[in-house]
Design a protein around this motif. Structure first.
Motif, short mmCIF file in Angstrom:
data_model
loop_
_atom_site.label_atom_id
_atom_site.label_comp_id
_atom_site.label_asym_id
_atom_site.label_seq_id
_atom_site.Cartn_x
_atom_site.Cartn_y
_atom_site.Cartn_z
N VAL A 267 -3.64 -0.35 -0.88
CA VAL A 267 -2.62 0.11 0.05
C VAL A 267 -1.66 -1.04 0.34
CG1 VAL A 267 -3.99 -0.46 2.09
CG2 VAL A 267 -2.25 1.33 2.24
N GLN A 268 -0.42 -0.71 0.64
CA GLN A 268 0.54 -1.74 0.99
C GLN A 268 0.35 -2.18 2.44
OE1 GLN A 268 4.47 -0.14 0.05
NE2 GLN A 268 4.48 -1.30 -1.85
N ALA A 269 0.76 -3.38 2.72
CA ALA A 269 0.70 -3.88 4.09
C ALA A 269 1.44 -2.92 5.02
CB ALA A 269 1.31 -5.27 4.17
N GLY A 270 0.83 -2.67 6.17
CA GLY A 270 1.37 -1.71 7.12
C GLY A 270 0.83 -0.31 6.95
N GLY A 271 0.14 -0.07 5.86
CA GLY A 271 -0.39 1.25 5.58
C GLY A 271 -1.73 1.51 6.26
N SER A 272 -2.31 2.66 5.94
CA SER A 272 -3.56 3.09 6.57
C SER A 272 -4.55 3.55 5.51
CB SER A 272 -3.29 4.25 7.53
OG SER A 272 -2.43 3.86 8.58
N LEU A 273 -5.82 3.42 5.86
CA LEU A 273 -6.92 3.97 5.07
C LEU A 273 -7.99 4.44 6.03
CD1 LEU A 273 -7.58 1.46 2.12
CD2 LEU A 273 -6.80 3.82 1.91
N ARG A 274 -8.76 5.41 5.59
CA ARG A 274 -9.88 5.89 6.38
C ARG A 274 -11.14 5.78 5.55
NH1 ARG A 274 -11.79 11.78 8.47
NH2 ARG A 274 -12.44 11.21 10.59
#
Length: 121
Positions: free
Chosen positions: A11-18
């Motif tokens: 994921v790119q910086a600033g993004g989200s993951l769960r």
């Protein structure tokens, strides 16, 4: 008894993951559940923890960005990670104290295989 973690990725910086962690097998209760992470060349560190009653605790480095939760009915724990930073790059491991018939008084500490989270700048 097994713990399996899911949801890692790039994921790119600033993004989200769960991330999700599912406990399976023959047991009758799960006590505290935890997320740890280990970056290359660094020691494993505790990221967040949650009690069976839902009380949570976070490492200072992730407070305000990560949220730990659990679904006791589904024997599942989650880690919602927002505003990700490159320094969050690590393999994330789930951990839980689980009680079986044989370990009903104190439980056994189980670890899942990690899931890799990579945050690009």
């Amino acid at each position: 008894v097994q713990l399996q973690a899911f949801g890692g990725g790039l994921v790119q910086a600033g993004g989200s993951l769960r991330l999700s962690c599912v406990a399976s097998g023959s047991f009758f209760s799960i006590d505290d559940m935890n997320w740890y992470r280990q970056a290359p060349g660094k020691q494993r560190e505790l990221v967040a923890s949650i009690t069976s009653g839902g009380r949570t605790n976070y490492a200072d480095s992730v407070k305000g960005r990560f949220t730990i939760s659990r679904d006791n009915a589904e024997n599942t724990m989650f880690l919602q990670m927002n505003s990700l930073k490159p320094e969050d790059t690590a393999t994330y491991y789930c951990n839980a104290n689980i009680r079986t018939i044989a370990s009903r008084y104190s439980g056994i500490n189980y670890w899942g295989k990690g899931t890799l989270v990579t945050v690009s700048s």
